[in-house]
Design an enzyme around this catalytic site. Structure first.
Site, PDB file in Angstrom:
ATOM      1  N   ASP A  13       0.812  -1.227   0.000  1.00 51.67           N
ATOM      2  CA  ASP A  13       0.000   0.000   0.000  1.00 51.67           C
ATOM      3  C   ASP A  13       0.845   1.278   0.000  1.00 51.67           C
ATOM      4  O   ASP A  13       0.433   2.312   0.531  1.00 51.67           O
ATOM      5  CB  ASP A  13      -0.969   0.020   1.200  1.00 51.67           C
ATOM      6  CG  ASP A  13      -1.875  -1.196   1.201  1.00 51.67           C
ATOM      7  OD1 ASP A  13      -2.222  -1.662   0.102  1.00 51.67           O
ATOM      8  OD2 ASP A  13      -2.227  -1.672   2.297  1.00 51.67           O
ATOM      9  N   LYS A  16       1.824   2.126  -4.977  1.00 53.43           N
ATOM     10  CA  LYS A  16       2.353   1.529  -6.211  1.00 53.43           C
ATOM     11  C   LYS A  16       1.456   1.843  -7.396  1.00 53.43           C
ATOM     12  O   LYS A  16       1.929   2.091  -8.503  1.00 53.43           O
ATOM     13  CB  LYS A  16       2.474   0.000  -6.059  1.00 53.43           C
ATOM     14  CG  LYS A  16       3.494  -0.416  -5.006  1.00 53.43           C
ATOM     15  CD  LYS A  16       3.552  -1.925  -4.834  1.00 53.43           C
ATOM     16  CE  LYS A  16       2.308  -2.516  -4.236  1.00 53.43           C
ATOM     17  NZ  LYS A  16       2.030  -2.109  -2.847  1.00 53.43           N
ATOM     18  N   GLY A  40      -4.464  -4.365  -3.919  1.00 57.53           N
ATOM     19  CA  GLY A  40      -5.453  -3.337  -4.250  1.00 57.53           C
ATOM     20  C   GLY A  40      -4.679  -2.080  -4.593  1.00 57.53           C
ATOM     21  O   GLY A  40      -4.080  -1.470  -3.707  1.00 57.53           O
ATOM     22  N   HIS A  41      -4.624  -1.743  -5.866  1.00 57.73           N
ATOM     23  CA  HIS A  41      -3.806  -0.616  -6.329  1.00 57.73           C
ATOM     24  C   HIS A  41      -4.726   0.490  -6.832  1.00 57.73           C
ATOM     25  O   HIS A  41      -5.505   0.277  -7.764  1.00 57.73           O
ATOM     26  CB  HIS A  41      -2.845  -1.082  -7.435  1.00 57.73           C
ATOM     27  CG  HIS A  41      -1.870  -2.130  -6.974  1.00 57.73           C
ATOM     28  ND1 HIS A  41      -0.984  -2.752  -7.806  1.00 57.73           N
ATOM     29  CD2 HIS A  41      -1.647  -2.647  -5.740  1.00 57.73           C
ATOM     30  CE1 HIS A  41      -0.257  -3.621  -7.110  1.00 57.73           C
ATOM     31  NE2 HIS A  41      -0.646  -3.577  -5.856  1.00 57.73           N
ATOM     32  N   GLN A 224       2.041  -6.137  -3.106  1.00 52.50           N
ATOM     33  CA  GLN A 224       2.475  -6.247  -1.703  1.00 52.50           C
ATOM     34  C   GLN A 224       3.757  -5.406  -1.502  1.00 52.50           C
ATOM     35  O   GLN A 224       3.902  -4.392  -2.170  1.00 52.50           O
ATOM     36  CB  GLN A 224       2.681  -7.713  -1.291  1.00 52.50           C
ATOM     37  CG  GLN A 224       1.385  -8.520  -1.218  1.00 52.50           C
ATOM     38  CD  GLN A 224       0.829  -8.941  -2.563  1.00 52.50           C
ATOM     39  OE1 GLN A 224       1.511  -9.544  -3.367  1.00 52.50           O
ATOM     40  NE2 GLN A 224      -0.421  -8.655  -2.806  1.00 52.50           N
TER      41      GLN A 224
HETATM   42  P1  GDP Z   1      -0.781   0.322  -3.499  1.00 47.46           P
HETATM   43  O1  GDP Z   1      -1.351  -0.962  -3.015  1.00 47.46           O
HETATM   44  O2  GDP Z   1       0.680   0.424  -3.218  1.00 47.46           O
HETATM   45  O3  GDP Z   1      -1.093   0.612  -4.941  1.00 47.46           O
HETATM   46  O4  GDP Z   1      -1.472   1.471  -2.640  1.00 47.46           O
HETATM   47  P2  GDP Z   1      -3.034   1.592  -2.295  1.00 47.46           P
HETATM   48  O5  GDP Z   1      -3.772   1.999  -3.498  1.00 47.46           O
HETATM   49  O6  GDP Z   1      -3.489   0.373  -1.571  1.00 47.46           O
HETATM   50  O7  GDP Z   1      -3.004   2.746  -1.200  1.00 47.46           O
HETATM   51  C1  GDP Z   1      -2.411   3.985  -1.470  1.00 47.46           C
HETATM   52  C2  GDP Z   1      -3.470   5.064  -1.221  1.00 47.46           C
HETATM   53  O8  GDP Z   1      -2.826   6.327  -1.138  1.00 47.46           O
HETATM   54  C3  GDP Z   1      -4.479   5.200  -2.350  1.00 47.46           C
HETATM   55  O9  GDP Z   1      -5.695   5.589  -1.786  1.00 47.46           O
HETATM   56  C4  GDP Z   1      -3.888   6.306  -3.209  1.00 47.46           C
HETATM   57  O10 GDP Z   1      -4.885   7.014  -3.955  1.00 47.46           O
HETATM   58  C5  GDP Z   1      -3.303   7.193  -2.160  1.00 47.46           C
HETATM   59  N1  GDP Z   1      -2.127   7.979  -2.569  1.00 47.46           N
HETATM   60  C6  GDP Z   1      -1.107   7.642  -3.409  1.00 47.46           C
HETATM   61  N2  GDP Z   1      -0.175   8.608  -3.426  1.00 47.46           N
HETATM   62  C7  GDP Z   1      -0.611   9.572  -2.572  1.00 47.46           C
HETATM   63  C8  GDP Z   1      -0.060  10.803  -2.122  1.00 47.46           C
HETATM   64  O11 GDP Z   1       1.018  11.225  -2.490  1.00 47.46           O
HETATM   65  N3  GDP Z   1      -0.803  11.521  -1.221  1.00 47.46           N
HETATM   66  C9  GDP Z   1      -2.003  11.077  -0.750  1.00 47.46           C
HETATM   67  N4  GDP Z   1      -2.646  11.840   0.124  1.00 47.46           N
HETATM   68  N5  GDP Z   1      -2.550   9.912  -1.154  1.00 47.46           N
HETATM   69  C10 GDP Z   1      -1.846   9.172  -2.030  1.00 47.46           C
HETATM   70  P1  IMO Z   2      -0.885  -4.244  -2.216  1.00 48.70           P
HETATM   71  O1  IMO Z   2      -0.396  -4.813  -3.528  1.00 48.70           O
HETATM   72  C1  IMO Z   2      -1.011  -4.589   2.106  1.00 48.70           C
HETATM   73  C2  IMO Z   2      -0.955  -8.631   3.768  1.00 48.70           C
HETATM   74  C3  IMO Z   2      -2.224  -9.028   4.490  1.00 48.70           C
HETATM   75  C4  IMO Z   2      -1.643  -9.971   5.529  1.00 48.70           C
HETATM   76  C5  IMO Z   2      -0.547 -10.681   4.749  1.00 48.70           C
HETATM   77  C6  IMO Z   2      -0.950 -12.028   4.160  1.00 48.70           C
HETATM   78  O2  IMO Z   2      -2.163  -3.534  -2.299  1.00 48.70           O
HETATM   79  O3  IMO Z   2       0.203  -3.454  -1.558  1.00 48.70           O
HETATM   80  P2  IMO Z   2      -2.472 -12.682   2.064  1.00 48.70           P
HETATM   81  O4  IMO Z   2      -3.910 -12.382   1.779  1.00 48.70           O
HETATM   82  O5  IMO Z   2      -1.532 -12.191   1.030  1.00 48.70           O
HETATM   83  O6  IMO Z   2      -2.229 -14.128   2.400  1.00 48.70           O
HETATM   84  O7  IMO Z   2      -2.172 -11.868   3.434  1.00 48.70           O
HETATM   85  O8  IMO Z   2      -0.171  -9.801   3.708  1.00 48.70           O
HETATM   86  N1  IMO Z   2      -1.161  -8.150   2.381  1.00 48.70           N
HETATM   87  C7  IMO Z   2      -1.135  -6.860   2.030  1.00 48.70           C
HETATM   88  N2  IMO Z   2      -1.012  -5.750   2.774  1.00 48.70           N
HETATM   89  N3  IMO Z   2      -1.101  -4.494   0.769  1.00 48.70           N
HETATM   90  C8  IMO Z   2      -1.198  -5.597   0.003  1.00 48.70           C
HETATM   91  O9  IMO Z   2      -1.191  -5.556  -1.342  1.00 48.70           O
HETATM   92  C9  IMO Z   2      -1.263  -6.861   0.633  1.00 48.70           C
HETATM   93  N4  IMO Z   2      -1.388  -8.128   0.183  1.00 48.70           N
HETATM   94  C10 IMO Z   2      -1.308  -8.905   1.261  1.00 48.70           C
HETATM   95  O10 IMO Z   2      -2.857  -7.922   5.069  1.00 48.70           O
HETATM   96  O11 IMO Z   2      -1.031  -9.233   6.558  1.00 48.70           O
HETATM   97 MG    MG Z   3      -2.883  -1.657  -1.830  1.00 51.35          MG
END
Ligand code: GDP
Ligand code: IMO
Ligand code: MG
Length: 430
Positions: A13, A16, A40-41, A224
C-alpha cells in the site's frame, strides 16, 4: 533502460498504483508478476477512482500491453469481473491483455481453507483471497493452472484429486465439507470464466521476451511489499509469494540480467494491515490522526491500516535485498499540520546499534527503535511540482531521508492525483 521493476519497499500500500500509472506513460508493456487479488492498487483520474486487484495498474494507458505473469495466482471469476469493469470504461478492448497460461488458479476451496485457518489460532490477518492455499497447492504440485481452465475434463479431474485431501481438511478445521453440488458449481464457474478468458490466455514469458528483443520498455509492477516477501519479510506475517525483484524474474519468466533497474516505493511514514511486528507503530491516538489524514483503509478489504513512523532500517533491508537504486516517496502531503515527525534511524539490540531491521522474530521483539525528530510544516504541499516549492521543513525532511537511505528519490508524490507529483528522474532513462 528497457526493463524496470517497481516494487513496494514496505508492507504494501505504498502507492504503487499511482507510481506505476505514471511510469507506464513511458512503458510499452506492464506486467504483474506475483500475488493475486490480495493486491489493491488505487488509480485516481480526476473525480474517478479505479482500484485494480489483478490487472496491472498501467491499464489506463490505451495501447500498453497488460500482462498477468506466470507467478500470479488468479481468481478467474474476479478477473472476468475486473476486465468487464475496465472494458466498461472503454479500455482493454483491443487485445492489450495477456494472461499467462502457467499462472495458477485460486479456487473457492482455497478461500474456505484460509477462512477456517484465520478463524483459529495463529491468524495472519490475511486478505481472505485464497492466496496462501493456492500457492500451497502450487508448491505441492497439485495446483490448477490457467491453461487447465480451457479443458473442463482435466479441470474436473484436478479438482477431484485436490478435494480428496481438502474436503477432510476443511472439516478438521471446523468447516462444512463441500457437497457434490458445491463442487459441481465451482467447476462450472471456473470453466465458464476460462471460456471468457480464453482470448486473453497465452505464453506471457515469450511475449515479454519478444518485447525486450524489440527494445520495447517493460515495467514489472510489484504487488504487496518487500517486508511481506515469503523469504525476506517478517515471516510468518507475510504473504505467500516473492514480492521483490527476484520475484519479478521468476514470476514474469525473465532472467535477472534482463532487468535493467529496480526502483522502490515508500510512503513518508509507514502502514501495515494484518498482524505481525511493526516496531515503529504509533500510539493509538497519533495513529488515528495520520490514518484520517492519509485515508489509510485497505483498498482490498477496507480494513483500517495500522500506522507508524518511517522505518529507515526496514527500508535499508528492502534496498539491499532487491538492488533498489532509487525510490519514490509518496504521501508527503499527509504530514502537513503535524507538529513533529519521527523517523526510526537505527535499532538498539542487546546494547548494540544496528542499521538494518532484524528479521529474526526474537531479535525483533527485543529491538527498540532509535528515533530522530524532524520539525513538521503547516503549509500545504499538494501544489508543489519541484522540491523548491515544498515548505522548508519538508525539504529538510526529504533530503535527510535520502542521506539516511543512501539512494535518491526519483519521484515525490504530494497527493493521490497524477498531477500532484514532483518528478525528479526517469527510471527508464539510461
Ligand atoms: P498500493 O497498493 O501500493 O497501490 O497502494 P493503495 O492503493 O493500496 O493505497 C495507497 C493510497 O494512497 C491510495 O488511496 C492512493 O490514492 C493514495 N495515494 C497515493 N499517493 C498519494 C499521495 O502522495 N498523497 C495522498 N494523500 N494519497 C496518495
Ligand atoms: P498491495 O499490492 C497490504 C498482507 C495481508 C496480511 C498478509 C498475508 O495492495 O500493496 P495474504 O492475503 O496475502 O495471504 O495476506 O499480507 N497483504 C497486504 N497488505 N497491501 C497488500 O497488497 C497486501 N497483500 C497482502 O494484510 O497481513
Ligand atoms: Mg494496496
Amino acid at each position: 533502460m528497457s526493463v524496470v521493476c517497481a516494487i513496494g519497499a514496505q508492507w504494501g500500500d505504498e502507492g504503487k498504483g499511482k507510481v506505476v500509472d505514471l511510469l507506464t506513460e513511458r512503458a510499452d508493456v506492464v506486467v504483474r508478476f506475483g500475488g493475486g487479488a490480495n493486491a489493491g492498487h488505487t488509480l485516481v483520474l480526476g473525480d474517478d477512482t479505479l482500484i485494480t486487484h489483478l490487472i496491472p495498474s498501467g491499464v489506463l494507458h490505451p495501447g500498453t500491453a497488460c500482462v498477468l505473469g506466470d507467478g500470479m495466482v488468479i481468481d478467474p471469476e474476479t478477473l472476468v469481473d475486473e476486465i468487464a469493469a475496465i472494458q466498461a470504461r472503454g479500455l482493454l478492448s483491443g487485445g492489450e491483455l495477456l494472461v499467462s497460461d502457467r499462472a495458477h488458479v485460486v479456487m473457492p476451496y482455497h478461500k474456505l481453507i484460509e477462512a477456517r485457518r484465520e478463524a483459529g489460532r495463529g491468524a495472519i490477518g490475511t486478505t481472505g483471497r485464497g492466496i496462501g492455499p493456492a500457492y500451497e497447492a502450487k508448491a505441492a504440485r497439485r495446483g490448477i493452472r490457467v491453461r487447465d481452465l480451457l479443458r473442463p475434463d482435466r479441470l474436473r479431474e484436478l479438482v477431484a484429486r485436490n478435494l480428496d485431501e481438502i474436503s477432510p481438511l476443511i472439516a478438521t478445521l471446523g468447516g462444512r465439507e463441500p457437497s457434490a453440488a458445491d463442487i459441481a458449481g465451482w467447476i462450472d464457474a471456473a470453466a465458464r470464466a476460462g471460456e471468457a478468458l480464453a482470448p486473453h490466455i497465452g505464453d506471457a514469458s515469450r511475449f515479454i521476451h519478444g518485447a525486450i528483443g524489440d527494445h520495447k520498455r517493460v515495467l514489472c509492477e510489484g504487488a504487496q511489499g518487500a517486508l511481506l516477501d515469503i523469504d525476506h519479510g517478517t515471516y510468518p506475517y507475510v504473504t505467500s509469494s516473492a514480492t521483490g525483484a527476484a520475484g519479478a524474474c521468476q514470476g514474469a519468466g525473465i532472467g535477472p540480467t534482463d532487468i535493467d533497474r529496480v526502483v522502490g516505493i515508500t510512503k513518508a511514514y509507514a502502514t501495515r494491515v494484518g498482524s505481525g511486528p511493526f516496531p515503529t507503530e504509533m500510539a493509538a491516538e497519533m495513529a488515528a490522526v495520520w490514518r484520517e489524514a492519509g485515508a489509510e483503509r485497505g483498498a482490498t478489504t477496507g480494513r483500517p491500516r495500522r500506522v507508524g513512523w518511517l522505518d529507515i532500517p526496514a527500508l535499508r533491508l528492502a534496498i539491499r535485498k532487491n538492488g533498489i537504486t532509487a525510490l519514490a516517496l509518496t504521501k508527503l502531503d499527509v504530514a502537513v499540520g503535524q507538529p513533529e515527525i519521527q523517523v526510526c534511524v537505527a535499532y538498539d539490540l542487546d546494547g548494540r546499534q544496528i542499521d538494518e531491521m532484524p528479521l529474526d522474530p526474537d531479535d525483533l521483539a527485543r529491538a527498540t527503535p532509535r528515533y530522530q525528530r524532524f520539525a513538521g510544516w503547516d503549509a500545504p504541499c499538494r501544489e508543489a511540482r519541484a522540491v523548491d516549492d515544498l515548505p522548508g521543513a519538508a525539504q529538510t525532511y526529504v533530503s535527510a531521508l535520502e542521506s539516511l537511505l543512501g539512494v535518491p528519490f526519483f519521484l515525490i508524490s504530494v497527493g493521490p492525483a497524477r498531477a500532484a507529483t514532483i518528478s525528479l528522474s526517469d527510471p527508464f532513462a539510461e
